[in-house]
Scaffold this motif. Structure first.
Motif, PDB file in Angstrom:
ATOM      1  N   ARG A   1     -63.570  22.877  43.225  1.00  0.00           N
ATOM      2  CA  ARG A   1     -63.612  24.172  42.544  1.00  0.00           C
ATOM      3  C   ARG A   1     -62.573  25.086  43.172  1.00  0.00           C
ATOM      4  NH1 ARG A   1     -69.644  25.825  40.556  1.00  0.00           N
ATOM      5  NH2 ARG A   1     -70.252  23.783  39.763  1.00  0.00           N
ATOM      6  N   THR A   2     -61.931  25.876  42.333  1.00  0.00           N
ATOM      7  CA  THR A   2     -60.818  26.695  42.805  1.00  0.00           C
ATOM      8  C   THR A   2     -61.135  28.181  42.827  1.00  0.00           C
ATOM      9  OG1 THR A   2     -59.948  26.665  40.538  1.00  0.00           O
ATOM     10  CG2 THR A   2     -59.076  25.042  42.078  1.00  0.00           C
ATOM     11  N   GLY A   3     -62.376  28.553  42.554  1.00  0.00           N
ATOM     12  CA  GLY A   3     -62.782  29.954  42.581  1.00  0.00           C
ATOM     13  C   GLY A   3     -64.098  30.108  43.316  1.00  0.00           C
ATOM     14  N   ARG A   4     -64.675  31.300  43.219  1.00  0.00           N
ATOM     15  CA  ARG A   4     -65.890  31.602  43.987  1.00  0.00           C
ATOM     16  C   ARG A   4     -67.140  31.734  43.128  1.00  0.00           C
ATOM     17  NH1 ARG A   4     -64.126  36.725  47.441  1.00  0.00           N
ATOM     18  NH2 ARG A   4     -63.297  37.327  45.410  1.00  0.00           N
TER      19      ARG A   4
ATOM     20  N   THR B   1     -55.128  29.901  24.302  1.00  0.00           N
ATOM     21  CA  THR B   1     -55.593  28.570  24.639  1.00  0.00           C
ATOM     22  C   THR B   1     -55.178  28.209  26.050  1.00  0.00           C
ATOM     23  OG1 THR B   1     -55.439  27.911  22.342  1.00  0.00           O
ATOM     24  CG2 THR B   1     -55.469  26.147  23.973  1.00  0.00           C
ATOM     25  N   LEU B   2     -56.079  27.595  26.780  1.00  0.00           N
ATOM     26  CA  LEU B   2     -55.817  27.204  28.169  1.00  0.00           C
ATOM     27  C   LEU B   2     -55.611  25.704  28.231  1.00  0.00           C
ATOM     28  CD1 LEU B   2     -55.951  27.616  31.316  1.00  0.00           C
ATOM     29  CD2 LEU B   2     -58.361  27.031  31.079  1.00  0.00           C
ATOM     30  N   THR B   3     -54.597  25.272  28.936  1.00  0.00           N
ATOM     31  CA  THR B   3     -54.395  23.850  29.197  1.00  0.00           C
ATOM     32  C   THR B   3     -54.079  23.657  30.672  1.00  0.00           C
ATOM     33  OG1 THR B   3     -53.505  23.513  26.986  1.00  0.00           O
ATOM     34  CG2 THR B   3     -53.108  21.770  28.593  1.00  0.00           C
ATOM     35  N   VAL B   4     -54.790  22.755  31.310  1.00  0.00           N
ATOM     36  CA  VAL B   4     -54.512  22.385  32.694  1.00  0.00           C
ATOM     37  C   VAL B   4     -54.130  20.923  32.688  1.00  0.00           C
ATOM     38  CG1 VAL B   4     -55.413  22.237  35.031  1.00  0.00           C
ATOM     39  CG2 VAL B   4     -56.204  24.051  33.513  1.00  0.00           C
TER      40      VAL B   4
ATOM     41  N   VAL C   1     -67.401  32.973  30.062  1.00  0.00           N
ATOM     42  CA  VAL C   1     -67.659  31.611  30.523  1.00  0.00           C
ATOM     43  C   VAL C   1     -66.376  30.788  30.481  1.00  0.00           C
ATOM     44  CG1 VAL C   1     -68.963  29.504  30.044  1.00  0.00           C
ATOM     45  CG2 VAL C   1     -70.068  31.740  29.804  1.00  0.00           C
ATOM     46  N   THR C   2     -65.589  30.958  29.437  1.00  0.00           N
ATOM     47  CA  THR C   2     -64.316  30.256  29.327  1.00  0.00           C
ATOM     48  C   THR C   2     -63.388  30.624  30.483  1.00  0.00           C
ATOM     49  OG1 THR C   2     -64.522  30.240  26.914  1.00  0.00           O
ATOM     50  CG2 THR C   2     -62.339  29.823  27.822  1.00  0.00           C
ATOM     51  N   GLN C   3     -63.387  31.893  30.860  1.00  0.00           N
ATOM     52  CA  GLN C   3     -62.529  32.326  31.962  1.00  0.00           C
ATOM     53  C   GLN C   3     -62.963  31.691  33.283  1.00  0.00           C
ATOM     54  OE1 GLN C   3     -59.747  34.505  31.308  1.00  0.00           O
ATOM     55  NE2 GLN C   3     -59.247  33.437  33.216  1.00  0.00           N
TER      56      GLN C   3
ATOM     57  N   ASP D   1     -60.711  29.495  35.709  1.00  0.00           N
ATOM     58  CA  ASP D   1     -60.457  29.907  37.089  1.00  0.00           C
ATOM     59  C   ASP D   1     -61.044  28.947  38.123  1.00  0.00           C
ATOM     60  OD1 ASP D   1     -59.197  32.134  36.078  1.00  0.00           O
ATOM     61  OD2 ASP D   1     -60.884  33.486  36.423  1.00  0.00           O
ATOM     62  N   ASP D   2     -62.218  28.408  37.818  1.00  0.00           N
ATOM     63  CA  ASP D   2     -62.969  27.670  38.842  1.00  0.00           C
ATOM     64  C   ASP D   2     -63.005  26.158  38.658  1.00  0.00           C
ATOM     65  OD1 ASP D   2     -63.605  30.247  39.614  1.00  0.00           O
ATOM     66  OD2 ASP D   2     -65.657  29.724  40.156  1.00  0.00           O
TER      67      ASP D   2
END
Length: 397
Positions: A111-114, A3-6, A83-85, A89-90
């Motif tokens: 956005r933090t990615g490319r 699970t991802l939490t920001v 898509v979750t990744q 990432d972005d």
């Protein structure tokens, strides 16, 4: 994938419940294998191989995206691992502090990615956008159709997608007859490559049985892009004789071969749009007189706001829209905010949609060929997520 939490401190001056304080991804159980247990016998008997279920990686490893506000959360599911990744990432860090009730501001978040273009990037952006609508709806207490301008109709016709069935199966005519009797707006059958290779006469015979069994019900076909140009040209007269309501993706939409089909003069309406993920491609297909029927998927096209825009543009050009059924809650919200001339029907995949619905506590069902438009807050019920899940936390600035 865990699970991802920001997380980040709450920005000053933003007191609304719809401000995003955290972004989470919860892993869901894999999509069940096999066919839905509630399929009627004629439909189950005509099911092709391989059976519906986790045939694709995105069905086996899938997630629910949660945008956490002040005491309320917005959801979108299911979302594939790739898509979750990209969201992680972005997009996730830039969402912190975003007011989900201000959809026009979403495109300007950091956005933090490319990852900017391509199908997965657009699915990630769509997932976030749909979760924002869900959060805004729950925070305000208004339905999503209410946020879109108002509920035009409480129910929407469904057309049956028989893409999981084998049109050459002996039981296929019984399935076609059942679909019509069940009250569906119409039915769409696949053109498998072996059937295409068998030639126009075999296609005419095979689909002719289904067309006859369907009676006065509308009849459509989907070649899934499997035809060569010469094969598609030979099939057009057959499809014209069958009086198909539309033929979907005989060739890649907008290609040279596609325009050859458009110029053939057979009168077969050509449908496309669900795979037109980039905004420029959507506009080019619609304004370039490349389609007769528009198919949009809010989960792929950029979200609800973009889908509503292209639906309105299509209507201005005299083109009806049939939302793709992959993200049914969003498709129903879109259709519920539009009149029947703009969106005559929404796709219901006979063998896949009941499996997709299993992530919700109360699955949606078709009754007398109609699907209910949600008039309560949220795009759909919050998906059922595991009680315990590992959490990866990233602190924002």
């Amino acid at each position: 994938m865990t699970t991802l939490t920001v997380r980040a401190p709450a920005p000053a001056g933003l007191a609304t419940q719809a401000v995003v304080r955290a972004v989470r991804a919860w892993q869901l159980p894999p999509q069940p294998a096999g066919l839905p247990s509630e399929l009627p016998e004629p439909v189950a008997a005509a099911a092709g191989e391989p059976p519906a279920g986790p045939a694709w990686a995105e069905h086996r490893t899938r997630f629910a995206i949660e945008l956490v506000g002040d005491g309320v959360s917005g959801w979108h599911a299911p979302v594939a691992e790739t898509v979750t990744q990209i969201i992680a990432d972005d997009l996730a860090a830039g969402l912190i502090g975003h007011d989900a009730a201000a959809p026009r501001r979403l495109a300007y978040r950091k956005r933090t990615g490319r990852h900017r273009n391509g199908a997965h990037a657009r699915q990630a952006a769509s997932a976030v956008e749909l979760a924002c609508w869900d959060l805004a709806s729950r925070a305000t207490g208004l339905s999503v159709t209410g946020l879109l301008g108002g509920t035009i109709r409480p129910k929407v016709p469904a057309y049956a997608s028989a893409l999981g069935l084998d049109p050459a199966h002996p039981s296929a005519p019984e399935a076609a007859a059942w679909i019509t009797a069940a009250g569906f707006w119409g039915q769409k059958w696949p053109l498998p490559k072996p059937l295409i290779l068998a030639g126009p006469r075999t296609v005419a015979k095979t689909l002719g049985r289904l067309r006859e069994a369907a009676g006065e019900g509308r009849f459509m076909v989907d070649a899934l892009g499997r035809c060569r140009l010469d094969e598609a040209m030979r099939l057009l007269p057959v499809l014209a004789d069958l009086q198909v309501a539309f033929a979907e993706e005989l060739l890649p939409p907008g290609s040279f071969g596609w325009h050859r089909l458009r110029a053939s003069g057979t009168g077969v309406p050509l449908a496309a749009g669900e795979h037109a993920v980039e905004e420029a491609e959507q506009t080019r297909l619609l304004t370039g007189e490349a389609v007769d029927v528009w198919q949009v998927d809010p989960g792929w096209s950029g979200g609800l706001a973009r889908s509503l825009h292209t639906t309105e543009l299509a209507a201005d050009l005299g083109i009806a829209t049939f939302p793709h059924g992959d993200r049914l809650p969003a498709a129903l919200a879109l259709a519920g905010a539009c009149c029947r001339d703009k969106i005559p029907a929404v796709e219901w995949h006979l063998t896949l949609e009941p499996l997709r619905q299993q992530i919700y506590p109360t699955p949606v069902h078709v009754e007398d060929g109609m699907l209910p438009v949600r008039t309560l807050p949220a795009l759909a019920e919050a998906p059922t997520v595991p009680e315990k899940a590992a959490v990866l936390e990233v602190t924002g600035s």
